[in-house]
Write an enzyme that holds these catalytic residues in place. Structure first.
Site, PDB file in Angstrom:
ATOM      1  N   ASP A  14      -6.086   0.060   9.543  1.00 25.34           N
ATOM      2  CA  ASP A  14      -5.732  -0.430   8.207  1.00 25.34           C
ATOM      3  C   ASP A  14      -5.722  -1.963   8.190  1.00 25.34           C
ATOM      4  O   ASP A  14      -5.849  -2.602   9.240  1.00 25.34           O
ATOM      5  CB  ASP A  14      -4.361   0.146   7.808  1.00 25.34           C
ATOM      6  CG  ASP A  14      -4.262   0.407   6.310  1.00 25.34           C
ATOM      7  OD1 ASP A  14      -4.983  -0.250   5.534  1.00 25.34           O
ATOM      8  OD2 ASP A  14      -3.451   1.275   5.913  1.00 25.34           O
ATOM      9  N   ASP A  47      -6.505   3.404  -2.419  1.00 27.85           N
ATOM     10  CA  ASP A  47      -6.118   4.741  -1.949  1.00 27.85           C
ATOM     11  C   ASP A  47      -6.248   5.767  -3.061  1.00 27.85           C
ATOM     12  O   ASP A  47      -5.887   5.509  -4.215  1.00 27.85           O
ATOM     13  CB  ASP A  47      -4.640   4.753  -1.517  1.00 27.85           C
ATOM     14  CG  ASP A  47      -4.411   4.057  -0.195  1.00 27.85           C
ATOM     15  OD1 ASP A  47      -5.349   3.426   0.339  1.00 27.85           O
ATOM     16  OD2 ASP A  47      -3.264   4.150   0.297  1.00 27.85           O
TER      17      ASP A  47
END
Ligand SMILES: *[C@@H]1O[C@H](CO)[C@@H](O)[C@H](O)[C@H]1NC(C)=O
Ligand SMILES: *[C@@H]1O[C@H](CO)[C@@H](O)[C@H](O)[C@H]1NC(C)=O
Length: 428
Positions: free
Chosen positions: A170, A231
């Site tokens: 990430d 997301d």
């Protein structure tokens, strides 16, 4: 100059052939050379459904713990997921203890993962599956656990020692473009140096794009797949925003995808709460067209037979995993319909038509056969099978004919077009 009609027809056909070469005829950039993700990765990832649930006292069945992953591993095998191709069982954020150990290594939270990650990896491997894990390029993960900045080599080696098979890396808590770019590249090389085959899943373009245009050709040389957009959540709003982002950036991203490196529009949320049946069909069909990694985020202990059948639908998975490895694109958008197409091996094509109108009932759409597959999919004829919403053989179509379909609001009709003639029934 006035062309006679045969010449005009030939001219048209040539124009369509020419269109077939641009803009997606650009040769693909070199992929990360780790021999992995030759077709899009398939598996399960905890984030969308289980998020950062740390409360194993109150919610022992849905907190992020080794028990959750062991249960999912068992079900992936016993309920046909592994046989359908779902192989990677992936941990997202929130698996870590809040501190590194005395030697600077990441460690799993000792209460929630009492056996540790090596033990979990052994268990997952004993089921014939692979284990994915999560870390962050910056100083902290998105949820605030230790980041890998300054520890790339140690972390890559730790994951390799544990037997990890995929890393989702990430990009939270990273203070500059330079650190972001260098970090994603460095980790790719650090993983390679361990000698273990580890799929490398990046979010580099997502964190880079607010500041600088991502260079996808370069990203493909370091990552097996890469997220570019926010997301996913369990809603139609979210799914359609991903489709809209993808179609509006397709000239930059589609030609980059191919064996070894894929655009990642994020998890499949089929089998949860937020999508209607038609919207679940749309997600499955379009993730196949987009050659997307198929990482489900749902609860395999509690999923409807209908959602399970959709996620395990072999003919649709075959489109997603097609060996030609070319991502599809939006061909046309008009009157609240979208037509997408994807070239497949053996001169076949996948065609998806979405009804984007969110009022009223099913609407009819007429496909002019000549327009499919850059003018060549059905020249001179083809055989069409409808795969979604239900499988139906539609039969043979001539180049000049039309096909009329009906599509529910927010739903999709997915077709497979094969170049067969009536007589030979073989590839031409
Ligand atoms: C590391 O990279 C080299 C070439 O760049 C490649 O041949 C090798 O297979 C890679 N090893 C792993 C474990 O990914
Ligand atoms: C991590 O924090 C240190 C100390 O504040 C800082 O110098 C460094 O640039 C940070 N790294 C990233 C990737 O944000």
């Amino acid at each position: 100059m006035q062309l006679r009609s045969t010449e005009r027809q030939l001219g048209c056909a040539l124009a369509l052939c020419f269109l077939a070469l641009i803009p997606w005829g650009i040769p693909r950039a070199r992929a990360l050379d780790n021999g992995l993700a030759i077709t899009p990765t398939m598996g399960w990832l905890h984030w969308e459904r289980f998020m950062c649930n740390l409360d194993c006292q109150e919610e022992p069945d849905s907190c992020i713990s080794e028990q959750l992953f062991m249960q999912m591993a068992e079900l992936m095998v016993s309920d046909g997921w592994k046989d359908a191709g779902y192989e990677y069982l992936c941990i997202d954020d929130c698996w870590m203890a809040p501190q590194r150990d005395s030697e600077g290594r990441l460690q799993a939270d000792p209460q929630r993962f009492p056996g540790g990650i090596r033990h979990l990896a052994n268990y997952v491997h004993s089921k014939g599956l692979k284990l994915g894990i999560y870390a962050d390029v910056g100083n902290k993960t998105c949820a605030g656990f230790p980041g890998s900045f300054g520890y790339y080599d140690i972390d890559a080696q730790t994951f390799a020692d544990w037997g990890v098979d995929l890393l989702k890396f990430d990009g939270c808590h990273c203070d500059s473009i330079q650190h972001l770019t260098d970090g994603y590249k460095y980790m790719s090389l650090a993983l390679n140096k361990t000698g273990r085959s580890i799929v490398y899943s990046c979010e580099w373009p997502l964190y880079m794009s607010p500041l600088k245009k991502p260079n996808y050709e370069e990203i493909r040389q370091y990552c097996n797949h890469w997220r570019s957009f926010a997301d996913i959540s369990d809603s139609w709003q979210s799914v359609k925003s991903i489709l809209d982002w993808t179609s509006s950036h397709q000239e930059r991203i589609v030609h980059v995808a191919g064996p070894g490196g894929w655009n990642d529009p994020d998890m499949l949320v089929i089998g949860n709460f937020g999508l209607s049946w038609d919207q679940q069909v749309t997600q499955m069909a379009l993730w196949a067209i987009m050659a997307a990694p198929l990482l489900m985020s749902n609860d395999l202990r509690n999923i409807s037979p209908q959602a399970k059948a959709l996620l395990q639908y072999k003919d649709v998975i075959a489109i997603n995993q097609d060996p030609l490895g070319k991502q599809g694109y939006q061909l046309r958008k008009a009157s609240n319909f979208e037509v997408w197409e994807r070239p497949l091996a053996d001169l076949a094509w996948a065609i998806a038509v979405i009804n984007r109108q969110e009022i009223g009932g099913p609407r009819s759409y007429t496909i002019s056969i000549v327009s499919l597959g850059r003018g060549v999919a059905c020249n001179p004829a083809c055989h069409i099978t409808q795969l979604l919403p239900v499988k139906r053989e539609l039969g043979f179509y001539e180049w000049t004919s039309e096909l009329k379909i009906r599509i529910n609001p927010t739903g999709t009709v997915l077709l497979r077009v094969e170049k067969r003639s009536h007589t030979s029934k073989s590839l031409i």
